[in-house]
Scaffold this motif. Structure first.
Motif, PDB file in Angstrom:
ATOM      1  N   UNK A 255       0.842  -1.186   0.000  1.00 19.03           N
ATOM      2  CA  UNK A 255       0.000   0.000   0.000  1.00 19.03           C
ATOM      3  C   UNK A 255       0.883   1.244   0.000  1.00 19.03           C
ATOM      4  N   UNK A 256       0.262   2.385  -0.255  1.00 22.56           N
ATOM      5  CA  UNK A 256       1.054   3.613  -0.308  1.00 22.56           C
ATOM      6  C   UNK A 256       1.691   3.925   1.041  1.00 22.56           C
ATOM      7  N   UNK A 257       0.963   3.862   2.195  1.00 18.56           N
ATOM      8  CA  UNK A 257       1.643   4.108   3.478  1.00 18.56           C
ATOM      9  C   UNK A 257       2.768   3.121   3.764  1.00 18.56           C
ATOM     10  N   UNK A 258       2.630   1.880   3.282  1.00 18.35           N
ATOM     11  CA  UNK A 258       3.703   0.906   3.493  1.00 18.35           C
ATOM     12  C   UNK A 258       4.825   1.080   2.479  1.00 18.35           C
ATOM     13  N   UNK A 259       4.533   1.659   1.317  1.00 19.14           N
ATOM     14  CA  UNK A 259       5.568   1.837   0.300  1.00 19.14           C
ATOM     15  C   UNK A 259       6.467   3.026   0.592  1.00 19.14           C
TER      16      UNK A 259
ATOM     17  N   UNK B  53      -3.201  11.336   9.773  1.00 18.74           N
ATOM     18  CA  UNK B  53      -3.786  10.663   8.607  1.00 18.74           C
ATOM     19  C   UNK B  53      -2.850  10.702   7.407  1.00 18.74           C
ATOM     20  N   UNK B  54      -2.862   9.618   6.655  1.00 21.20           N
ATOM     21  CA  UNK B  54      -1.910   9.497   5.553  1.00 21.20           C
ATOM     22  C   UNK B  54      -2.135  10.552   4.482  1.00 21.20           C
ATOM     23  N   UNK B  55      -3.413  10.858   4.169  1.00 14.25           N
ATOM     24  CA  UNK B  55      -3.665  11.838   3.125  1.00 14.25           C
ATOM     25  C   UNK B  55      -3.202  13.233   3.539  1.00 14.25           C
ATOM     26  N   UNK B  56      -3.356  13.592   4.825  1.00 19.17           N
ATOM     27  CA  UNK B  56      -2.880  14.896   5.284  1.00 19.17           C
ATOM     28  C   UNK B  56      -1.354  14.959   5.303  1.00 19.17           C
ATOM     29  N   UNK B  57      -0.718  13.852   5.677  1.00 20.49           N
ATOM     30  CA  UNK B  57       0.742  13.837   5.696  1.00 20.49           C
ATOM     31  C   UNK B  57       1.310  13.954   4.291  1.00 20.49           C
ATOM     32  N   UNK B  58       0.675  13.293   3.322  1.00 21.20           N
ATOM     33  CA  UNK B  58       1.160  13.371   1.946  1.00 21.20           C
ATOM     34  C   UNK B  58       0.864  14.739   1.344  1.00 21.20           C
TER      35      UNK B  58
ATOM     36  N   UNK C 185      -2.016  14.693  -5.712  1.00 19.40           N
ATOM     37  CA  UNK C 185      -3.437  14.497  -5.998  1.00 19.40           C
ATOM     38  C   UNK C 185      -3.752  13.026  -6.254  1.00 19.40           C
ATOM     39  N   UNK C 186      -2.886  12.343  -6.975  1.00 19.32           N
ATOM     40  CA  UNK C 186      -3.131  10.924  -7.261  1.00 19.32           C
ATOM     41  C   UNK C 186      -3.122  10.102  -5.976  1.00 19.32           C
ATOM     42  N   UNK C 187      -2.143  10.352  -5.107  1.00 18.15           N
ATOM     43  CA  UNK C 187      -2.069   9.586  -3.855  1.00 18.15           C
ATOM     44  C   UNK C 187      -3.211   9.964  -2.927  1.00 18.15           C
ATOM     45  N   UNK C 188      -3.543  11.264  -2.846  1.00 17.09           N
ATOM     46  CA  UNK C 188      -4.631  11.694  -1.957  1.00 17.09           C
ATOM     47  C   UNK C 188      -5.971  11.122  -2.402  1.00 17.09           C
TER      48      UNK C 188
ATOM     49  N   UNK D 243      -6.059   7.513  -1.298  1.00 19.32           N
ATOM     50  CA  UNK D 243      -6.225   7.318   0.136  1.00 19.32           C
ATOM     51  C   UNK D 243      -7.611   7.738   0.627  1.00 19.32           C
ATOM     52  N   UNK D 244      -8.200   8.734  -0.014  1.00 17.27           N
ATOM     53  CA  UNK D 244      -9.497   9.230   0.446  1.00 17.27           C
ATOM     54  C   UNK D 244     -10.666   8.487  -0.182  1.00 17.27           C
ATOM     55  N   UNK D 245     -10.575   8.221  -1.490  1.00 20.47           N
ATOM     56  CA  UNK D 245     -11.728   7.689  -2.213  1.00 20.47           C
ATOM     57  C   UNK D 245     -11.500   6.279  -2.739  1.00 20.47           C
ATOM     58  N   UNK D 246     -10.306   5.751  -2.588  1.00 23.51           N
ATOM     59  CA  UNK D 246     -10.053   4.388  -3.020  1.00 23.51           C
ATOM     60  C   UNK D 246      -9.868   4.222  -4.517  1.00 23.51           C
ATOM     61  N   UNK D 247      -9.509   5.277  -5.234  1.00 28.08           N
ATOM     62  CA  UNK D 247      -9.279   5.159  -6.673  1.00 28.08           C
ATOM     63  C   UNK D 247      -8.009   4.354  -6.938  1.00 28.08           C
TER      64      UNK D 247
END
Length: 213
Positions: free
Chosen positions: A77-81, A109-114, A130-133, A136-140
């Protein structure tokens, strides 16, 4: 007596007029001061303090996106990567990635940190953030977004390199004109001119001897 008093009053009025305080001159901000005030904006002060170089970010961002895409494609996942990619990321981007990893480990939160990367790296990093947020927020899906962001970042880096390459001949004109051409003149033209003057001088000296009986 009255004449003396009148003369004293007149002298006092004249002295008061002469020593009357002048109104303060209007403060006119010089052009350099206006430029300095315009430079001292919060965004520019933050950039100068943090050492942000958007050009460097634009050059290193494609490599970072490729590393993230490789880690996410391997199943992380992104937080683990981010902790895996951070130590091998481009050197200029490692401190900010370390700050993001520390913030996530601290409970943020991961989205706020990124999202703070967009403020620190500027406009080149906004598509990645934007892609990562959104993921993390909407599961895209994040992997296609990372591939698209990486391709766009590589295109921008190639265009910037082409622009720098086009400017190189113009920049080379200055050393050519200031250094190469004077040296070429000293090595080629100066000896010819010196030989011509020597031959002319020798001809003037020999002319009287040829006219002697």
């Amino acid at each position: 007596m009255r004449a003396l008093l009148a003369g004293g009053c007149a002298a006092g009025v004249v002295l008061a007029l002469l020593h009357r305080p002048r109104p303060p001159a209007r403060l006119v901000r010089p052009r350099r001061a206006r430029r300095a005030v315009r430079w001292l904006r919060p965004s520019r002060l933050r950039a100068a303090r943090d050492g942000i170089d958007e050009a460097q970010v634009a050059r290193d961002l494609p490599d970072l996106v490729d590393l993230l895409a490789l880690a996410v494609g391997a199943g992380l996942s992104v937080p683990a990567a981010l902790p895996v990619v951070g130590p091998v990321a481009p050197v200029a981007l490692r401190p900010d990635l370390g700050s993001v990893v520390s913030a996530i480990a601290g409970g943020r939160p991961s989205d706020e940190a990124v999202a703070q990367l967009a403020a620190r790296w500027g406009s080149p990093a906004r598509p990645l953030v934007h892609a990562i947020s959104d993921h993390l927020r909407y599961g895209t899906p994040v992997l296609p977004a990372l591939e698209r962001v990486g391709a766009e970042a590589r295109t921008r880096r190639r265009r910037a390199a082409e622009i720098r390459a086009r400017r190189l001949p113009v920049l080379l004109l200055f050393p050519l004109v200031l250094c190469t051409l004077p040296a070429f003149g000293l090595l080629t033209v100066a000896p010819l001119v010196a030989g011509t003057f020597d031959s002319l001088r020798g001809g003037h000296l020999e002319a009287p001897a040829s006219l002697a009986p």
